[in-house]
Design a protein around this motif. Structure first.
Motif, short mmCIF file in Angstrom:
data_model
loop_
_atom_site.label_atom_id
_atom_site.label_comp_id
_atom_site.label_asym_id
_atom_site.label_seq_id
_atom_site.Cartn_x
_atom_site.Cartn_y
_atom_site.Cartn_z
N VAL A 123 0.88 -1.18 0.00
CA VAL A 123 0.00 0.00 0.00
C VAL A 123 0.92 1.24 0.00
N PRO A 124 1.57 1.50 -1.14
CA PRO A 124 2.53 2.61 -1.18
C PRO A 124 1.85 3.96 -1.09
N GLU A 125 2.58 4.92 -0.54
CA GLU A 125 2.10 6.29 -0.48
C GLU A 125 2.65 7.06 -1.68
N PHE A 126 1.79 7.87 -2.28
CA PHE A 126 2.19 8.74 -3.37
C PHE A 126 2.08 10.18 -2.90
N SER A 127 3.06 10.98 -3.25
CA SER A 127 3.01 12.40 -2.92
C SER A 127 3.75 13.20 -3.97
N GLY A 128 3.44 14.49 -4.03
CA GLY A 128 4.10 15.35 -5.00
C GLY A 128 3.54 16.74 -4.96
N ASP A 129 3.80 17.51 -6.02
CA ASP A 129 3.25 18.85 -6.09
C ASP A 129 2.82 19.19 -7.52
N VAL A 130 2.08 20.28 -7.64
CA VAL A 130 1.60 20.78 -8.93
C VAL A 130 1.76 22.30 -8.92
N THR A 131 1.67 22.90 -10.09
CA THR A 131 1.88 24.35 -10.18
C THR A 131 0.60 25.16 -9.96
N GLN A 132 -0.56 24.48 -9.97
CA GLN A 132 -1.82 25.17 -9.73
C GLN A 132 -2.54 24.48 -8.57
N ALA A 133 -2.83 25.25 -7.51
CA ALA A 133 -3.44 24.68 -6.30
C ALA A 133 -4.94 24.50 -6.49
N ALA A 134 -5.30 23.49 -7.28
CA ALA A 134 -6.71 23.21 -7.56
C ALA A 134 -6.83 21.80 -8.11
N GLY A 135 -8.04 21.23 -8.05
CA GLY A 135 -8.31 19.94 -8.67
C GLY A 135 -7.72 18.76 -7.93
N PHE A 136 -7.43 17.70 -8.67
CA PHE A 136 -6.90 16.47 -8.07
C PHE A 136 -5.89 15.83 -9.00
N VAL A 137 -5.09 14.94 -8.44
CA VAL A 137 -4.07 14.19 -9.19
C VAL A 137 -4.46 12.72 -9.21
N SER A 138 -4.38 12.10 -10.38
CA SER A 138 -4.65 10.67 -10.52
C SER A 138 -3.37 9.94 -10.88
N ILE A 139 -3.16 8.78 -10.22
CA ILE A 139 -2.01 7.92 -10.50
C ILE A 139 -2.52 6.70 -11.26
N PHE A 140 -1.87 6.38 -12.39
CA PHE A 140 -2.28 5.24 -13.21
C PHE A 140 -1.18 4.19 -13.29
N ASN A 141 -1.60 2.92 -13.24
CA ASN A 141 -0.72 1.80 -13.52
C ASN A 141 -0.62 1.70 -15.04
N LEU A 142 0.56 1.94 -15.59
CA LEU A 142 0.71 2.00 -17.05
C LEU A 142 0.61 0.63 -17.71
N ASP A 143 0.78 -0.45 -16.93
CA ASP A 143 0.67 -1.79 -17.51
C ASP A 143 -0.77 -2.25 -17.66
N THR A 144 -1.68 -1.62 -16.90
CA THR A 144 -3.09 -2.00 -16.99
C THR A 144 -3.97 -0.85 -17.48
#
Length: 201
Positions: A123-144
């Protein structure tokens, strides 16, 4: 009867390119993704074959993915892909054309964790940043092609989340997009990590 010398090597078909999509707009550094023969090595070049954008191994699921080497200049680009399997190299794929924008409407998200090439929990944790403080970030498994995590962006442009369901042991290639009001950024850099058999790092 045919002899060994008369046997013809089966041709290897060209790989397919899924991303970038035909006629799409991308950022200067973008995701290259498609399908091919499992364990083959896919190479992507500009359509004039003057330089290589990078290469990626095809997974057991028949998917290859990588982030291009360096940054592309603004304007129209054409690429082609070929794959090498069991010592045999395919023809080049059809030309895929797309447009690079140096200043996209939404910048691709940056991923801090998990780190590239490092082991991760089931159950890995994902974190990061974006240049616009709005909306949401989605992480995708590229193999599926499936979304495995989603995080709301906070007022500082930071985001943090965990996967929706525990991951099985194996290697994962993921990428992220930033969604603001239904408008989506280009893909972020490919992040590769491995979940061990016992589900812990």
């Amino acid at each position: 009867m045919s002899t060994r010398d008369e046997q013809i090597t089966q041709p290897v078909l060209a790989p397919t390119i899924t991303f970038p999509e035909e006629g799409s707009n991308t950022g200067p550094v973008t995701l290259m993704l498609g399908s091919g023969i499992p364990d083959a090595l896919v190479q992507v070049c500009d359509s004039a074959h003057t330089y290589t954008l990078g290469s990626g191994q095809v997974s057991a699921n028949g998917r290859w993915a990588f982030t291009i080497n360096g940054a592309q200049p603004q304007g129209l680009h054409g690429i082609q892909a070929r794959q090498t399997f069991d010592g045999v190299t395919s023809d080049w794929s059809e030309v895929r054309k797309y447009n690079v924008r140096l200043r996209p409407d939404i910048d691709a998200p940056v991923v801090f964790e998990p780190r590239e090439g490092e082991p991760a929990d089931a159950v890995p944790e994902f974190s990061g940043d974006v240049t616009q403080a709005a909306g949401f970030v989605s992480i995708f498994n590229l193999d599926t092609g499936l979304e495995i995590a989603r995080a709301d962006v906070d007022s500082d442009g930071l985001w943090h989340t965990q996967v929706i369901q525990p991951l099985a042991a194996g290697q994962y290639r993921t990428s992220a997009v930033h969604n603001i009001g239904g408008k989506v950024s280009d893909w972020g850099r490919v992040r590769t990590f491995t979940v061990s058999a016992n589900g812990t790092s």
